[in-house]
Design a protein around this motif. Sequence first.
Motif, short mmCIF file in Angstrom:
data_model
loop_
_atom_site.label_atom_id
_atom_site.label_comp_id
_atom_site.label_asym_id
_atom_site.label_seq_id
_atom_site.Cartn_x
_atom_site.Cartn_y
_atom_site.Cartn_z
N TYR A 30 -72.08 -33.62 24.52
CA TYR A 30 -72.58 -32.26 24.35
C TYR A 30 -72.36 -31.85 22.91
O TYR A 30 -71.85 -32.61 22.09
N ASP A 31 -72.76 -30.62 22.57
CA ASP A 31 -72.73 -30.19 21.17
C ASP A 31 -71.37 -29.70 20.69
O ASP A 31 -71.24 -29.25 19.55
N GLY A 32 -70.36 -29.75 21.53
CA GLY A 32 -69.03 -29.34 21.12
C GLY A 32 -68.69 -27.89 21.38
O GLY A 32 -67.56 -27.47 21.11
N THR A 33 -69.63 -27.12 21.93
CA THR A 33 -69.37 -25.72 22.24
C THR A 33 -68.92 -25.57 23.69
O THR A 33 -69.16 -26.46 24.52
N PHE A 34 -68.29 -24.44 23.99
CA PHE A 34 -67.85 -24.21 25.36
C PHE A 34 -69.05 -24.06 26.29
O PHE A 34 -69.02 -24.52 27.43
N GLU A 35 -70.12 -23.42 25.80
CA GLU A 35 -71.33 -23.30 26.62
C GLU A 35 -71.93 -24.68 26.89
O GLU A 35 -72.47 -24.94 27.96
N GLY A 36 -71.82 -25.57 25.91
CA GLY A 36 -72.32 -26.93 26.12
C GLY A 36 -71.52 -27.66 27.18
O GLY A 36 -72.08 -28.41 27.99
N LEU A 37 -70.20 -27.45 27.20
CA LEU A 37 -69.37 -28.08 28.23
C LEU A 37 -69.72 -27.53 29.61
O LEU A 37 -69.79 -28.30 30.59
N LEU A 38 -69.95 -26.23 29.71
CA LEU A 38 -70.36 -25.65 31.01
C LEU A 38 -71.69 -26.22 31.45
O LEU A 38 -71.92 -26.44 32.66
N THR A 39 -72.60 -26.48 30.51
CA THR A 39 -73.88 -27.11 30.85
C THR A 39 -73.66 -28.52 31.41
O THR A 39 -74.32 -28.93 32.37
N VAL A 40 -72.70 -29.25 30.85
CA VAL A 40 -72.38 -30.58 31.36
C VAL A 40 -71.84 -30.48 32.79
O VAL A 40 -72.21 -31.27 33.67
N LEU A 41 -70.98 -29.49 33.05
CA LEU A 41 -70.45 -29.32 34.40
C LEU A 41 -71.59 -29.04 35.39
O LEU A 41 -71.57 -29.55 36.52
N PHE A 42 -72.55 -28.24 34.98
CA PHE A 42 -73.71 -27.98 35.84
C PHE A 42 -74.45 -29.28 36.12
O PHE A 42 -74.85 -29.56 37.26
N HIS A 62 -76.77 -37.30 26.90
CA HIS A 62 -76.55 -36.09 26.11
C HIS A 62 -77.21 -34.90 26.79
O HIS A 62 -78.33 -34.99 27.28
N ARG A 63 -76.49 -33.79 26.82
CA ARG A 63 -77.00 -32.58 27.44
C ARG A 63 -77.07 -31.47 26.40
O ARG A 63 -76.07 -31.11 25.79
N GLU A 64 -78.27 -30.96 26.18
CA GLU A 64 -78.44 -29.81 25.29
C GLU A 64 -77.90 -28.56 26.00
O GLU A 64 -78.03 -28.41 27.22
N ASP A 101 -77.66 -25.22 27.66
CA ASP A 101 -78.56 -24.33 28.39
C ASP A 101 -77.76 -23.09 28.75
O ASP A 101 -76.87 -23.14 29.60
N GLU A 102 -78.05 -21.97 28.09
CA GLU A 102 -77.25 -20.77 28.29
C GLU A 102 -77.35 -20.25 29.73
O GLU A 102 -76.38 -19.72 30.26
N ALA A 103 -78.51 -20.41 30.36
CA ALA A 103 -78.67 -19.95 31.74
C ALA A 103 -77.78 -20.76 32.68
O ALA A 103 -77.10 -20.21 33.55
N GLN A 104 -77.78 -22.09 32.51
CA GLN A 104 -76.93 -22.93 33.35
C GLN A 104 -75.46 -22.67 33.07
O GLN A 104 -74.64 -22.62 34.00
N ALA A 105 -75.11 -22.48 31.78
CA ALA A 105 -73.72 -22.20 31.43
C ALA A 105 -73.26 -20.89 32.06
O ALA A 105 -72.15 -20.80 32.61
N ALA A 106 -74.10 -19.85 32.01
CA ALA A 106 -73.74 -18.56 32.60
C ALA A 106 -73.60 -18.69 34.11
O ALA A 106 -72.72 -18.06 34.72
#
Length: 307
Positions: free
Chosen positions: A35-47, A75-77, A79-84
């Motif tokens: 992922y891109d190293g951001t917390f939102e990116g990690l949440l996207t990976v969990l989704f 690699h997962r870009e 996604d703010e909607a999935q992260a939220a």
Amino acid sequence: MPLKPIRRPTTALAPAAPRRAGAPLLTAAPRDYTYDGTFEGLLTVLFTVYDWRAAPNSIQPEATAQTGLFAQLAHRETDEAQAARVWEGLLKTMDPEARTRLYHVFLSEDADRELLIFRYVDLALRAGQDIAENYANADVRRVQRLGQMMFREKHRMEAFVRFEKTQDELFHATIEPDMDVLPLIAAHFTKRYADQRWLIYDRRRHYGLYYDLTRTDVVQFENAAGTKSSDISATVLDEREPLFRLLWQAYFDHVNIPERKNLKLHRRHMPLRYWKYLSEKQPREQRFVPIDNKRPPGDANLRLEKE
């Protein structure tokens, strides 16, 4: 006297509380996620993990990913909607404090932070309830420990940051904390120094917080290497800043009580790694002379008579 039959009350059994739906079984082949190293990116990976039903072999920032020879990175870009959706969904199995602790684990920059967060979330989802007090689990204990370490680092940064004033009325400070605490101290400094412009720069992570009297923003500099605080001070500091530093050092020296010196306790509350940012710990430009306020009255009278 005839006996009367005892009529026991007939109460219907209360229906069992519905159990929250647990996490889906991860039946697909494990994957190596980046992922891109951001917390939102990690949440996207969990989704994605639960969407693909593929457990992670590893979860790494793309910029520093290290894998085996035959590993295929997924690699997962962000996604703010999935992260939220994941962030809000965590409240179904944990309280807000426990959820915030996961964010603190991410900021701790622990080497195993991504997989640790996944294991904690997966355990909570399958338990269907808050697991914050399940200290028999090693991951729960580790999350609690990292949360405590982040709290201490945050508290120390709020106490030990020292600002210097530049010629354009900007107060700047350079820090190098062990953990990424800037997001946690932003609210404290915004509230405490709301009447002045300031910049706190993290030299290790090459970004900072800038407050312009209206809002606090995250800023980055093109010169990632940065320059030392002393180099900046030599060129852009306010001409009165050396005097302020000297006055602060004099105040610190005069309130110090040598007879009560306890270096072991002092270093426990103020570790050595913070000293390089504290004015009172820098070499003195002028020799310290104690205030002569304990001379017996007789000596003072004698001095006046001689004069």
